[in-house]
Write a protein that holds these residues in place. Structure first.
Motif, PDB file in Angstrom:
ATOM      1  N   THR A 302      -4.181   1.750   7.409  1.00 12.63           N
ATOM      2  CA  THR A 302      -5.080   0.979   6.555  1.00 12.63           C
ATOM      3  C   THR A 302      -4.349  -0.238   6.019  1.00 12.63           C
ATOM      4  O   THR A 302      -3.186  -0.150   5.654  1.00 12.63           O
ATOM      5  CB  THR A 302      -5.522   1.823   5.346  1.00 12.63           C
ATOM      6  N   HIS A 307      -8.865  -0.237   0.095  1.00  9.57           N
ATOM      7  CA  HIS A 307      -8.850   0.983   0.907  1.00  9.57           C
ATOM      8  C   HIS A 307      -7.595   1.784   0.614  1.00  9.57           C
ATOM      9  O   HIS A 307      -7.625   2.991   0.487  1.00  9.57           O
ATOM     10  CB  HIS A 307      -8.886   0.649   2.396  1.00  9.57           C
ATOM     11  N   ILE A 311      -7.285   5.592  -0.584  1.00  8.05           N
ATOM     12  CA  ILE A 311      -6.633   6.585   0.278  1.00  8.05           C
ATOM     13  C   ILE A 311      -5.569   7.360  -0.487  1.00  8.05           C
ATOM     14  O   ILE A 311      -5.376   8.549  -0.304  1.00  8.05           O
ATOM     15  CB  ILE A 311      -6.053   5.907   1.540  1.00  8.05           C
ATOM     16  N   THR A 317     -11.409   9.668   1.836  1.00  7.81           N
ATOM     17  CA  THR A 317     -12.303   8.536   1.603  1.00  7.81           C
ATOM     18  C   THR A 317     -12.400   7.600   2.807  1.00  7.81           C
ATOM     19  O   THR A 317     -13.430   7.014   3.047  1.00  7.81           O
ATOM     20  CB  THR A 317     -11.849   7.706   0.378  1.00  7.81           C
ATOM     21  N   TYR A 318     -11.285   7.447   3.546  1.00 12.51           N
ATOM     22  CA  TYR A 318     -11.338   6.523   4.677  1.00 12.51           C
ATOM     23  C   TYR A 318     -10.870   7.139   5.993  1.00 12.51           C
ATOM     24  O   TYR A 318     -10.472   6.435   6.904  1.00 12.51           O
ATOM     25  CB  TYR A 318     -10.523   5.248   4.381  1.00 12.51           C
ATOM     26  N   GLU A 319     -10.864   8.479   6.077  1.00 11.14           N
ATOM     27  CA  GLU A 319     -10.393   9.121   7.315  1.00 11.14           C
ATOM     28  C   GLU A 319     -11.423  10.129   7.807  1.00 11.14           C
ATOM     29  O   GLU A 319     -11.915  10.941   7.034  1.00 11.14           O
ATOM     30  CB  GLU A 319      -9.063   9.843   7.062  1.00 11.14           C
ATOM     31  N   ASN A 342      -0.511  -0.874  -1.898  1.00  9.29           N
ATOM     32  CA  ASN A 342      -0.060  -0.609  -0.525  1.00  9.29           C
ATOM     33  C   ASN A 342       1.424  -0.264  -0.501  1.00  9.29           C
ATOM     34  O   ASN A 342       1.849   0.660   0.169  1.00  9.29           O
ATOM     35  CB  ASN A 342      -0.244  -1.844   0.363  1.00  9.29           C
TER      36      ASN A 342
END
Ligand SMILES: [Zn+2]
Length: 531
Positions: A302, A307, A311, A317-319, A342
């Motif tokens: 990501t 995002h 995560i 949430t994003y997988e 990040n």
């Protein structure tokens, strides 16, 4: 609801061997067959005995697999008896558990390519299946061009399939040989076939010419087929075969299939899938596809800040599935657009403890941004990022110092009058208070430098013996006033673990040197080498 068994048939070593640029040696075949067997594949098709020396040798002795070792070949030639066909005889003599015959099932091909009659084609199928059964082999029949044949002449296509089934073939496999059939057609046609032949005797062999080989395989299963044929990484002629590396996790992890079917691949074996996929690329000397579903380096990566922070709170949430199940890793990319979240997520992933209010985290972010402006690409170079982070936040020991290096490239005539280019590198290294000088030749300047650098690292040598360079990528970037070179190096250690490092400079040798140094130092850090 009782769960049904769904069978997997791998043809990497036969259809996959048709891939442009792929040429398996016997050692390759043995290693790949062992890998497939460990994965839990039900049928491992080894090749075409009699077609070439490698395949003939591969089938010259019993290969003990848990799955069924399968030989591929043609049904008896038209106009000959089964007992008087040398090709068929070789196939019957092959040391295999199962034989997969291929036969025409499109009347147009029978007439034009085989130059025989439809009746003779069916007789050839019957005789061949019978002969292989008599030899005690399990029999499969690949119906070539089945879907196109069915559209042209359904009665004949079905008669070919039915003849094999009636003679006792365990599987009748419907092949989309040209790869142009679409999923709804596959589902409809397989639905017609299973009215005549029970679905637990029907297989699908899809090619990827409309990028739907995986979808076509699932369409066939929805319609009742219970065997899927495919290859690792989708290897195969033209656009490839159905990719088992995408099919297996879908069958194991998606409820539509997972609730209904059992396959031979265990949960533990599934965790090795990413490794199997990369190991095959490694053997074929190909760079792995970063964007490969489930197993690619980018499959769970990501980039955007929002995002990434979501995560960190909850990966779901994003997988769509958890990366660990397939042996892959979650990755939060550190890039120019990166926010602090990040960087923190990536630090956590690589196991570096940091407080979000620690001023060194902000400094690291500033350094990343600054270096990315001049060409570094940390999102592709996880190991260089980790070293940079460790250097900024704590300390990476100064294991050794390269005090000087020298690389020469020479073009000359060799003893037999051929023009050759040779590269040589000399490296001076200081380890503790010991100085060493190493020299090495290489097929190019970077290779020579790499060889010389890794030749004698004194007390650290044992930590880098298993290190190998698996990929080397160069890009010329035009940033600002002058062009710079970015070098990305992928390395692998004795345990199959891989990492990427980056170097940037106006000089390609210098950029390569930085990336090589990062790779070696990363390996020392990872191995916990003492200072
Ligand atoms: Zn094929």
């Amino acid at each position: 609801m009782a769960r049904e068994r769904l069978y997997l048939f791998d043809t990497t070593l036969r259809d996959g061997a048709q891939t442009n640029g792929v040429d398996f040696t016997l050692a390759d075949k043995l290693a790949i067959a062992a890998m497939l067997d460990e994965l839990g594949i039900d049928y491992v098709e080894g090749g075409y005995p009699g077609a070439n020396p490698t395949d003939t040798e591969f089938f010259s002795e019993r290969r003990h697999l848990r799955g069924k070792f399968t030989a591929f070949g043609m049904t008896r030639r038209p106009g000959r008896s089964a007992s008087n066909d040398p090709g068929l005889a070789m196939l019957l003599d092959a040391q295999a558990d199962a034989i997969c015959f291929v036969a025409k099932s499109w009347d147009y091909h029978v007439k034009v390519a085989l130059e025989t009659t439809c009746e003779e084609n069916i007789a050839s199928i019957r005789d061949s299946v019978r002969a292989a059964k008599a030899k005690g082999r399990e029999v499969l029949l690949d119906c070539e061009h089945f879907f196109d044949g069915y559209k042209a002449n359904p009665e004949f296509a079905l008669a070919c399939a039915k003849a094999a089934y009636d003679e006792g073939a365990r599987w009748v496999v419907l092949c989309d040989t040209n790869g142009g059939t679409l999923p709804h057609d596959v589902e409809k046609i397989v639905g017609d076939v299973v009215k005549l032949i029970p679905g637990d005797h029907v297989g699908i062999h899809a090619h990827n010419d409309t990028e739907q080989a995986v979808a076509n395989s699932f369409a066939a299963v929805r319609a009742g087929a219970r065997q899927i044929q495919g290859t690792l990484n989708g290897l195969g002629e033209r656009c490839g075969n159905a990719n088992l590396v995408s099919i297996i996790p879908t069958l194991k992890l998606k409820p539509e299939f997972a609730d209904k079917f059992d396959i031979g691949v265990s949960d533990a074996a599934l965790k090795k899938l990413a490794h199997v996929s990369h190991a095959l690329d490694e053997r074929l000397n190909r760079a792995p596809n970063r964007h490969a579903p489930y197993v690619g380096d980018s499959a769970f990566a990501t980039k955007a800040g929002i995002h990434a922070s979501a995560i960190m709170k909850d990966p779901a949430t994003y997988e769509h599935v958890a990366p660990e199940g397939i042996g892959n890793k979650r990755k939060v990319l550190v890039s120019e657009q990166a926010g602090k979240s990040n960087v923190l997520a990536e630090l956590e992933r690589v196991g570096i403890k940091a407080d979000k209010d620690d001023p060194r985290v902000s400094r690291l972010l500033d350094i990343v941004k600054e270096r990315e402006t001049i060409g570094y690409a940390y999102e592709s170079a996880d190991a260089s990022f980790e070293l940079l982070a460790r250097r900024t936040l704590g300390a990476v020991p100064a294991y050794f110092d390269v005090t000087q290096f020298d690389v020469t490239v020479e073009q000359r005539y060799n003893a037999v009058g051929e023009r050759v280019t040779v590269a040589m590198a000399v490296v001076k290294v200081k380890v503790g208070d010991q100085d060493t000088i190493s020299a090495a030749e290489g097929n190019g300047p970077v290779n020579a430098l790499d060889q010389a650098l890794r030749k004698d690292l004194g007390k650290y040598q044992k930590y880098i013996d298993g290190l190998s360079l698996t990929d080397f990528r160069v890009r010329i970037l035009n940033s600002g006033t002058e062009a710079v070179t970015r070098v990305l190096i992928e390395s692998e250690d004795e345990n199959g673990e891989r990492w990427t490092t980056v170097g940037v400079s106006a000089n390609i040798i210098d950029a390569s040197f930085q990336a090589l140094m990062d790779s070696i130092v990363f390996k020392l850090v990872k191995s916990g080498a003492p200072v």
